[in-house]
Design a protein around this motif. Structure first.
Motif, PDB file in Angstrom:
ATOM      1  N   MET A  33      18.091  -0.306  -1.357  1.00  0.00           N
ATOM      2  CA  MET A  33      18.503  -1.007  -0.133  1.00  0.00           C
ATOM      3  C   MET A  33      18.142  -0.198   1.105  1.00  0.00           C
ATOM      4  O   MET A  33      17.618  -0.741   2.083  1.00  0.00           O
ATOM      5  N   LEU A  34      18.404   1.100   1.078  1.00  0.00           N
ATOM      6  CA  LEU A  34      18.096   1.941   2.240  1.00  0.00           C
ATOM      7  C   LEU A  34      16.590   1.949   2.517  1.00  0.00           C
ATOM      8  O   LEU A  34      16.151   1.819   3.676  1.00  0.00           O
ATOM      9  N   LEU A  35      15.794   2.114   1.476  1.00  0.00           N
ATOM     10  CA  LEU A  35      14.342   2.111   1.654  1.00  0.00           C
ATOM     11  C   LEU A  35      13.850   0.740   2.128  1.00  0.00           C
ATOM     12  O   LEU A  35      12.941   0.661   2.964  1.00  0.00           O
ATOM     13  N   SER A  36      14.458  -0.309   1.617  1.00  0.00           N
ATOM     14  CA  SER A  36      14.025  -1.659   1.970  1.00  0.00           C
ATOM     15  C   SER A  36      14.326  -1.975   3.431  1.00  0.00           C
ATOM     16  O   SER A  36      13.492  -2.568   4.131  1.00  0.00           O
ATOM     17  N   VAL A  37      15.501  -1.590   3.894  1.00  0.00           N
ATOM     18  CA  VAL A  37      15.841  -1.809   5.298  1.00  0.00           C
ATOM     19  C   VAL A  37      14.860  -1.056   6.196  1.00  0.00           C
ATOM     20  O   VAL A  37      14.366  -1.588   7.203  1.00  0.00           O
ATOM     21  N   GLY A  38      14.563   0.187   5.823  1.00  0.00           N
ATOM     22  CA  GLY A  38      13.628   0.963   6.631  1.00  0.00           C
ATOM     23  C   GLY A  38      12.235   0.385   6.650  1.00  0.00           C
ATOM     24  O   GLY A  38      11.630   0.221   7.726  1.00  0.00           O
ATOM     25  N   SER A  39      11.690   0.054   5.490  1.00  0.00           N
ATOM     26  CA  SER A  39      10.318  -0.459   5.458  1.00  0.00           C
ATOM     27  C   SER A  39      10.229  -1.853   6.054  1.00  0.00           C
ATOM     28  O   SER A  39       9.205  -2.213   6.651  1.00  0.00           O
ATOM     29  N   TRP A  62       0.830  -1.200   0.000  1.00  0.00           N
ATOM     30  CA  TRP A  62       0.000   0.000   0.000  1.00  0.00           C
ATOM     31  C   TRP A  62       0.872   1.261   0.000  1.00  0.00           C
ATOM     32  O   TRP A  62       0.594   2.229  -0.708  1.00  0.00           O
ATOM     33  N   LEU A  63       1.926   1.259   0.810  1.00  0.00           N
ATOM     34  CA  LEU A  63       2.797   2.435   0.896  1.00  0.00           C
ATOM     35  C   LEU A  63       3.454   2.723  -0.447  1.00  0.00           C
ATOM     36  O   LEU A  63       3.381   3.855  -0.963  1.00  0.00           O
ATOM     37  N   VAL A  64       4.096   1.734  -1.037  1.00  0.00           N
ATOM     38  CA  VAL A  64       4.829   1.941  -2.285  1.00  0.00           C
ATOM     39  C   VAL A  64       3.876   2.305  -3.419  1.00  0.00           C
ATOM     40  O   VAL A  64       4.124   3.240  -4.193  1.00  0.00           O
ATOM     41  N   SER A  65       2.770   1.577  -3.519  1.00  0.00           N
ATOM     42  CA  SER A  65       1.820   1.832  -4.601  1.00  0.00           C
ATOM     43  C   SER A  65       1.190   3.211  -4.470  1.00  0.00           C
ATOM     44  O   SER A  65       1.018   3.923  -5.476  1.00  0.00           O
ATOM     45  N   SER A 109      21.141 -14.238   3.856  1.00  0.00           N
ATOM     46  CA  SER A 109      19.901 -14.503   4.582  1.00  0.00           C
ATOM     47  C   SER A 109      19.169 -13.206   4.919  1.00  0.00           C
ATOM     48  O   SER A 109      17.939 -13.109   4.780  1.00  0.00           O
ATOM     49  N   TYR A 110      19.914 -12.178   5.335  1.00  0.00           N
ATOM     50  CA  TYR A 110      19.276 -10.899   5.642  1.00  0.00           C
ATOM     51  C   TYR A 110      18.693 -10.263   4.394  1.00  0.00           C
ATOM     52  O   TYR A 110      17.572  -9.729   4.421  1.00  0.00           O
ATOM     53  N   LEU A 111      19.436 -10.324   3.285  1.00  0.00           N
ATOM     54  CA  LEU A 111      18.907  -9.787   2.032  1.00  0.00           C
ATOM     55  C   LEU A 111      17.624 -10.516   1.638  1.00  0.00           C
ATOM     56  O   LEU A 111      16.715  -9.915   1.056  1.00  0.00           O
ATOM     57  N   GLY A 112      17.554 -11.805   1.945  1.00  0.00           N
ATOM     58  CA  GLY A 112      16.328 -12.544   1.678  1.00  0.00           C
ATOM     59  C   GLY A 112      15.167 -12.060   2.517  1.00  0.00           C
ATOM     60  O   GLY A 112      14.020 -12.009   2.045  1.00  0.00           O
ATOM     61  N   ARG A 113      15.444 -11.696   3.748  1.00  0.00           N
ATOM     62  CA  ARG A 113      14.364 -11.231   4.627  1.00  0.00           C
ATOM     63  C   ARG A 113      13.810  -9.882   4.176  1.00  0.00           C
ATOM     64  O   ARG A 113      12.621  -9.616   4.341  1.00  0.00           O
ATOM     65  N   ILE A 114      14.668  -9.034   3.615  1.00  0.00           N
ATOM     66  CA  ILE A 114      14.184  -7.727   3.159  1.00  0.00           C
ATOM     67  C   ILE A 114      13.847  -7.735   1.671  1.00  0.00           C
ATOM     68  O   ILE A 114      13.554  -6.682   1.093  1.00  0.00           O
ATOM     69  N   SER A 115      13.866  -8.924   1.045  1.00  0.00           N
ATOM     70  CA  SER A 115      13.703  -9.002  -0.412  1.00  0.00           C
ATOM     71  C   SER A 115      12.335  -8.534  -0.885  1.00  0.00           C
ATOM     72  O   SER A 115      12.206  -8.023  -2.003  1.00  0.00           O
ATOM     73  N   TYR A 116      11.300  -8.715  -0.062  1.00  0.00           N
ATOM     74  CA  TYR A 116       9.972  -8.268  -0.486  1.00  0.00           C
ATOM     75  C   TYR A 116       9.944  -6.750  -0.614  1.00  0.00           C
ATOM     76  O   TYR A 116       9.484  -6.204  -1.627  1.00  0.00           O
ATOM     77  N   SER A 117      10.462  -6.047   0.382  1.00  0.00           N
ATOM     78  CA  SER A 117      10.544  -4.588   0.283  1.00  0.00           C
ATOM     79  C   SER A 117      11.429  -4.179  -0.884  1.00  0.00           C
ATOM     80  O   SER A 117      11.123  -3.225  -1.621  1.00  0.00           O
ATOM     81  N   PHE A 118      12.540  -4.885  -1.087  1.00  0.00           N
ATOM     82  CA  PHE A 118      13.430  -4.580  -2.205  1.00  0.00           C
ATOM     83  C   PHE A 118      12.694  -4.727  -3.532  1.00  0.00           C
ATOM     84  O   PHE A 118      12.821  -3.883  -4.420  1.00  0.00           O
ATOM     85  N   PHE A 119      11.919  -5.794  -3.655  1.00  0.00           N
ATOM     86  CA  PHE A 119      11.137  -6.018  -4.872  1.00  0.00           C
ATOM     87  C   PHE A 119      10.160  -4.875  -5.111  1.00  0.00           C
ATOM     88  O   PHE A 119       9.989  -4.412  -6.252  1.00  0.00           O
ATOM     89  N   LEU A 120       9.498  -4.414  -4.071  1.00  0.00           N
ATOM     90  CA  LEU A 120       8.499  -3.361  -4.228  1.00  0.00           C
ATOM     91  C   LEU A 120       9.135  -2.007  -4.571  1.00  0.00           C
ATOM     92  O   LEU A 120       8.619  -1.267  -5.408  1.00  0.00           O
ATOM     93  N   TRP A 121      10.250  -1.682  -3.930  1.00  0.00           N
ATOM     94  CA  TRP A 121      10.820  -0.352  -4.065  1.00  0.00           C
ATOM     95  C   TRP A 121      11.655  -0.158  -5.332  1.00  0.00           C
ATOM     96  O   TRP A 121      11.786   0.970  -5.824  1.00  0.00           O
ATOM     97  N   HIS A 122      12.258  -1.224  -5.873  1.00  0.00           N
ATOM     98  CA  HIS A 122      13.280  -1.004  -6.889  1.00  0.00           C
ATOM     99  C   HIS A 122      12.740  -0.326  -8.149  1.00  0.00           C
ATOM    100  O   HIS A 122      13.423   0.529  -8.737  1.00  0.00           O
ATOM    101  N   ALA A 123      11.532  -0.678  -8.591  1.00  0.00           N
ATOM    102  CA  ALA A 123      11.001  -0.103  -9.829  1.00  0.00           C
ATOM    103  C   ALA A 123      10.692   1.393  -9.692  1.00  0.00           C
ATOM    104  O   ALA A 123      11.077   2.180 -10.570  1.00  0.00           O
ATOM    105  N   PRO A 124       9.997   1.847  -8.630  1.00  0.00           N
ATOM    106  CA  PRO A 124       9.805   3.296  -8.509  1.00  0.00           C
ATOM    107  C   PRO A 124      11.107   4.063  -8.317  1.00  0.00           C
ATOM    108  O   PRO A 124      11.220   5.206  -8.777  1.00  0.00           O
TER     109      PRO A 124
END
Length: 381
Positions: free
Chosen positions: A341-347, A92-95, A296-311
């Motif tokens: 990465m910065l946005l993904s860690v935060g979200s 919802w936030l990213v969209s 492993s950590y990158l995997g945990r934040i991968s959903y946020s990374f997926f959402l943020w990278h295109a915008p």
């Protein structure tokens, strides 16, 4: 398997980075150049089948365990509540930010996107920065369907050899994908690729892997063959990168190319995940590579990374005034990676972790402790 599996998190990280690199390559035009590396980059969309397979594996496993080991089945409402809290808050936030910045929708357009219904209206233009979101309605459709599938497979498998009957029932799902691909190509309806039936082969293979992981546990055969399986996955990925699986552009593939692509993507995803899902061995080289703390950590934040990278890529291109397919690959890759990465860690820490705690608190009374411990943390692409 209790808790998180570090190696599967690592696979999720690799898949998310693959999607990011695919979109950097496509937006800068690098992906469309001649040469083997550019062809290989063009097939990094294999990340989506990997995400779908992981969802089938991790989400269906409690149902498979309930059937094979007579443990309690997940309660549908509690399960769906956890899925909503897992997927929707960051989405919802990213969209909302992208729609506010770059779309001119009225309230009905906003409603479609906020409810993950955009795939059902393919004629609507996709807003800038949200072109990666087509996978999420498919994921959510699977989430909603899974309790029904679990119930139907449970009833089907009650008589006879339960694991074998479960696998036989799950085998119907890839057939549905094949039929849908054929219908999509022969009837000239490419938008069927935006719906769940087109992709059930990937979810079905994950569900079959879930059954095997409960039934046989650690497979010594797959463990011994793991290096060969991973090499074979790489070779089939190279084959997937040829004209056999269709063009790199938006030109529609033929029926034969579509079927080859479905088959090769399924094979690559299965061969990549099987050594970790069916023969996880922490001391092995493969587990040390994909299961290390960073991966492993990158995997945990991968959903946020997926959402943020295109915008982030879209905003960068707009701010620099880059012409379509002519931006500098290196600068787009470096800047978009750092900012994403910065946005993904935060979200992840501010939103995803909080939602996960809420889902656990809300669903705690609904399931006995043993059942809750068996629920894995499943991915969303």
């Amino acid at each position: 398997m209790k808790g998180r599996d570090a190696a599967l998190d690592g696979i999720r990280a690799v898949a998310a980075l693959g999607v990011w690199l695919l979109h950097v390559g496509s937006n800068t035009g690098v992906m469309y150049r001649d040469g083997m590396l550019h062809w290989l980059m063009s097939r990094l969309g294999i990340a989506v089948p990997i995400f779908f397979l992981l969802s089938g594996l991790l989400l269906y496993r409690p149902w498979a365990r309930a059937m094979i080991e007579d443990t309690p089945r997940p309660r549908p409402l509690g399960y769906l509540w956890r899925r909503v809290l897992r997927v929707m808050p960051v989405y919802w936030l990213v969209s909302a930010l992208a729609l506010w910045a770059w779309a001119s929708y009225d309230w009905t357009g906003w409603l479609k996107w906020m409810l993950l219904a955009q795939n059902f209206f393919p004629a609507d233009p996709t807003p800038d920065g949200l072109y990666q979101m087509w996978t999420l309605p498919i994921e959510m459709s699977f989430y909603v369907l899974l309790p029904v599938l679990g119930w139907a497979l449970h009833r089907w498998a009650r008589g006879g050899n339960r694991p074998v009957r479960l696998l036989a029932g799950i085998a119907v799902l890839p057939l549905i994908s094949v039929v849908t691909v054929v219908v999509a190509r022969l009837s000239g309806q490419p938008d069927l690729a935006l719906l769940l039936p087109y992709h059930l082969a990937f979810f079905g293979c994950g569900m079959a892997m879930a059954v095997l992981s409960v039934w046989i546990g650690h497979s010594r055969v797959i463990d011994s063959l793991a290096p060969q399986l991973l090499v074979l996955a790489g070779l089939l990925y190279a084959l997937l990168s040829t004209d056999l699986a269709g063009p790199r552009t938006l030109v529609l593939p033929t029926l034969g190319q579509s079927l080859w692509r479905l088959s090769l993507e399924t094979a690559v995803a299965v061969l990549l995940v099987a050594p970790f899902a069916l023969a996880s061995r922490p001391g092995s080289l493969r587990n040390r590579v994909l299961g290390n703390p960073v991966a492993s950590y990158l995997g945990r934040i991968s959903y946020s990374f997926f959402l943020w990278h295109a915008p982030v890529i879209t905003l960068q291109l707009k701010l620099t005034g880059a012409q379509p397919f002519q931006a500098d690959f290196t600068s787009v890759a470096v800047i978009s990676f750092i900012v994403t990465m910065l946005l993904s860690v935060g979200s992840y820490h501010l939103i995803e972790v909080s939602a996960l705690k809420l889902s656990r608190h809300r669903s705690a009374p609904a399931s006995p402790p043993a059942a809750r411990a068996a629920l894995p943390a499943a991915p969303a692409p």
